[in-house]
Design an enzyme around this catalytic site. Sequence first.
Site, PDB file in Angstrom:
ATOM      1  N   HIS A  61       0.979  -1.287   0.124  1.00 22.03           N
ATOM      2  CA  HIS A  61       0.089   0.048  -0.104  1.00 22.03           C
ATOM      3  C   HIS A  61       0.693   1.686  -0.396  1.00 22.03           C
ATOM      4  CE1 HIS A  61      -2.869  -2.673   2.491  1.00 22.03           C
ATOM      5  NE2 HIS A  61      -3.098  -3.090   1.444  1.00 22.03           N
TER       6      HIS A  61
HETATM    7  C1  LIG Z   1      -0.216  -7.356  -3.968  1.00 25.83           C
HETATM    8  C2  LIG Z   1      -0.596  -6.569  -3.481  1.00 25.83           C
HETATM    9  C3  LIG Z   1      -2.277  -6.645  -2.907  1.00 25.83           C
HETATM   10  C4  LIG Z   1      -2.985  -5.700  -2.055  1.00 25.83           C
HETATM   11  N1  LIG Z   1      -3.562  -6.003  -2.104  1.00 25.83           N
HETATM   12  C5  LIG Z   1      -4.919  -4.801  -1.737  1.00 25.83           C
HETATM   13  C6  LIG Z   1      -6.228  -5.280  -1.575  1.00 25.83           C
HETATM   14  O1  LIG Z   1      -7.048  -6.124  -0.910  1.00 25.83           O
HETATM   15  N2  LIG Z   1      -7.318  -3.563  -1.307  1.00 25.83           N
HETATM   16  C7  LIG Z   1      -6.618  -2.832  -1.343  1.00 25.83           C
HETATM   17  O2  LIG Z   1      -7.759  -1.729  -1.527  1.00 25.83           O
HETATM   18  N3  LIG Z   1      -5.613  -2.343  -1.888  1.00 25.83           N
HETATM   19  C8  LIG Z   1      -4.424  -3.513  -2.427  1.00 25.83           C
HETATM   20  N4  LIG Z   1      -3.611  -3.117  -2.539  1.00 25.83           N
HETATM   21  C9  LIG Z   1      -3.428  -2.446  -2.611  1.00 25.83           C
HETATM   22  C10 LIG Z   1      -4.413  -1.384  -4.531  1.00 25.83           C
HETATM   23  O3  LIG Z   1      -3.870  -2.550  -5.772  1.00 25.83           O
HETATM   24  C11 LIG Z   1      -3.161  -0.079  -4.858  1.00 25.83           C
HETATM   25  O4  LIG Z   1      -3.555   1.086  -3.877  1.00 25.83           O
HETATM   26  C12 LIG Z   1      -4.082   0.682  -5.411  1.00 25.83           C
HETATM   27  O5  LIG Z   1      -4.091  -0.295  -7.264  1.00 25.83           O
HETATM   28  C13 LIG Z   1      -3.313   1.895  -6.549  1.00 25.83           C
HETATM   29  O6  LIG Z   1      -4.413   2.755  -7.367  1.00 25.83           O
HETATM   30  P1  LIG Z   1      -3.290   3.280  -8.233  1.00 25.83           P
HETATM   31  O7  LIG Z   1      -4.420   4.299  -9.413  1.00 25.83           O
HETATM   32  O8  LIG Z   1      -2.456   4.359  -7.711  1.00 25.83           O
HETATM   33  O9  LIG Z   1      -2.373   2.864  -9.731  1.00 25.83           O
HETATM   34  P2  LIG Z   1      -2.102   1.645  -9.746  1.00 25.83           P
HETATM   35  O10 LIG Z   1      -3.383   0.531  -9.676  1.00 25.83           O
HETATM   36  O11 LIG Z   1      -0.791   0.336  -9.391  1.00 25.83           O
HETATM   37  O12 LIG Z   1      -1.708   1.845 -11.688  1.00 25.83           O
HETATM   38  C14 LIG Z   1      -1.194   2.916 -11.803  1.00 25.83           C
HETATM   39  C15 LIG Z   1      -0.416   2.733 -13.568  1.00 25.83           C
HETATM   40  O13 LIG Z   1      -0.068   3.461 -14.289  1.00 25.83           O
HETATM   41  C16 LIG Z   1       1.123   2.711 -14.394  1.00 25.83           C
HETATM   42  N5  LIG Z   1       2.241   3.804 -14.814  1.00 25.83           N
HETATM   43  C17 LIG Z   1       2.589   4.144 -14.045  1.00 25.83           C
HETATM   44  N6  LIG Z   1       3.348   4.862 -14.681  1.00 25.83           N
HETATM   45  C18 LIG Z   1       3.366   4.984 -16.118  1.00 25.83           C
HETATM   46  C19 LIG Z   1       3.935   5.863 -17.102  1.00 25.83           C
HETATM   47  N7  LIG Z   1       4.610   6.878 -16.547  1.00 25.83           N
HETATM   48  N8  LIG Z   1       3.491   5.820 -18.231  1.00 25.83           N
HETATM   49  C20 LIG Z   1       1.894   4.965 -18.401  1.00 25.83           C
HETATM   50  N9  LIG Z   1       1.579   3.977 -17.896  1.00 25.83           N
HETATM   51  C21 LIG Z   1       1.924   4.131 -16.233  1.00 25.83           C
HETATM   52  C22 LIG Z   1       1.184   1.063 -14.281  1.00 25.83           C
HETATM   53  O14 LIG Z   1       1.895   0.574 -14.918  1.00 25.83           O
HETATM   54  C23 LIG Z   1      -0.116   0.746 -13.534  1.00 25.83           C
HETATM   55  O15 LIG Z   1      -0.627   0.237 -14.124  1.00 25.83           O
HETATM   56  C24 LIG Z   1      -2.856  -4.026  -3.092  1.00 25.83           C
HETATM   57  C25 LIG Z   1      -1.659  -4.143  -3.675  1.00 25.83           C
HETATM   58  C26 LIG Z   1      -0.497  -4.678  -4.036  1.00 25.83           C
HETATM   59  C27 LIG Z   1       0.237  -4.574  -4.762  1.00 25.83           C
END
Ligand SMILES: Cc1cc2nc3c(=O)[nH]c(=O)nc-3n(C[C@H](O)[C@H](O)[C@H](O)COP(=O)(O)OP(=O)(O)OC[C@H]3O[C@@H](n4cnc5c(N)ncnc54)[C@H](O)[C@@H]3O)c2cc1C
Length: 481
Positions: free
Chosen positions: A421
Amino acid sequence: MKTTKCDYLIIGSGAGGSSVADYLLESGFSVLMIEEGDDYSSDNVPESALDGMTGMWRGGGLTPAFGSPTVTYAEARCFGGGTEINSGIMQRVPASILAEWGAISDEDQDFYNNKIHSHYEWVENTLNANVLDSSQDQHSQILKHAGESQGWRVESLPRAMTGCSCKQPLCVCGGKQAMTATLLKKNLINKKFSVLPRTRAKKLIFKNSLVTEVIAEESSSQGSTSKIRILPTTVFLCAGTIHTPHLLMKSGVNFPGLGRFQLHPTLKILAHFKDPVNAARQPLPNYAITEFMPDLRFGGSVVTPGVLGMAFAENWDARSYLKDQLDYLASYYVMIRPKSWGQIRSFKFAADPLVTYMLDSQDSELIAFGTEKLSNALFSVGAVSLHPSIKNHGGWETINSVKVDMLNKKLRDKLNLMSIHLFGSCSPLNNPTFLLNNGRIKGISNVILADGSCLPSAPGVNPQATIMSLARRNVIKYCEK
Ligand SMILES: Cc1cc2nc3c(=O)[nH]c(=O)nc-3n(C[C@H](O)[C@H](O)[C@H](O)COP(=O)(O)OP(=O)(O)OC[C@H]3O[C@@H](n4cnc5c(N)ncnc54)[C@H](O)[C@@H]3O)c2cc1C
């Protein structure tokens, strides 16, 4: 260089980016989404867990932050982002933390104390969040009984899951309601939605206070790369907690507080029981011991061959005998809401950011306190030995040995902490002059942040539902204007 024009460009397809796309498309706008990772949702499904690990996880698994003690963190790099590899636990932030966030401004006060709940409802309905029956799962029941044995509060955790038939630690039958099973799937049939997977935004080009171009790099499945120039009207930056500030810094945007971030430091405890648990054939435990929330939470971790391998590797000599005891092993964790903050920095010639994280002494005290409490509870429900994620640790067979170790401050440098997280790297708490609410940045009028970077600080609970809620608020606010 190929050039393409679009109205709305979304960078990143995870929890935040998918929520933004959904609202824009529902409102009738045209959207181009670029995602650095590949699309594993249909014919590109990884054939083995190992392919999934290397393909869907950034860096092939865990990334170390520089600092002491060691903290490694995990991020996704695939279409759907973290929601494709996570456990889908859906939680709302406790009222006490929402009240803290609400103190940032008058508008935030109304949002965090009231309005956020309608966004949470949207998330929970969209992702079919519900509490699964775990009455037959030993891995879950042990945690519940451990908490109850101490008279502690134990809560069920809702998960984004429907019709899961595989009952694996990580659902592999399509029951998990990741973005590619929900929002992205729904919107991909919309002709106004274009997606470019394997396309990484490298730089935002500014003219006055506007982003006029985004330079991106597209990789083919054979590994060759080509540059694209995207000319957007508005950019939603949803690259996740680490990569959103990194991209801003690479584009020449920097000010104090940008890239200061939090995570949930987590210590895992591998527990060896005298009776079989069969954790590797059961879903993730769906309880959390919440007695010490919001600062401290105990829960269960997935047990897969890879996870066990990492735990054994911490002290092969002392732990290798457990490889013949796989059915008797379970994994639990101590997770804290820390006071410590880390820092993301970008350097001109480095493609990836430098991430540092130092745990302060108050936080190590809290981990030590939690480790002793959880260990005591696990011994009371039949654990014969406990193996914490501490380098070269020989394991504990009595609570007294836990107590002795937890008083030993030198051992705290050997903790092998991890976090899945990450948040707050563009928090208004760290620079209210530049980082405004609703994902806006002072002086840049057509970039909106909408991902984990926008959380004001560590939520103390699983963050996905809050990230989606804030992303939705930010896009709605933008469209209102
Ligand atoms: C193993 C694991 C288990 C988890 N379990 C839970 C859970 O049970 N419940 C929960 O609430 N949360 C959980 N989390 C956390 C949750 O998944 C994340 O907090 C959430 O997905 C983050 O969302 P986000 O939109 O900030 O980023 P992300 O979902 O990480 O999305 C960002 C995306 O942007 C892309 N990206 C990055 N830089 C660039 C760029 N320069 N150009 C184009 N694309 C780019 C990345 O490849 C990625 O796909 C878990 C995380 C992990 C890793």
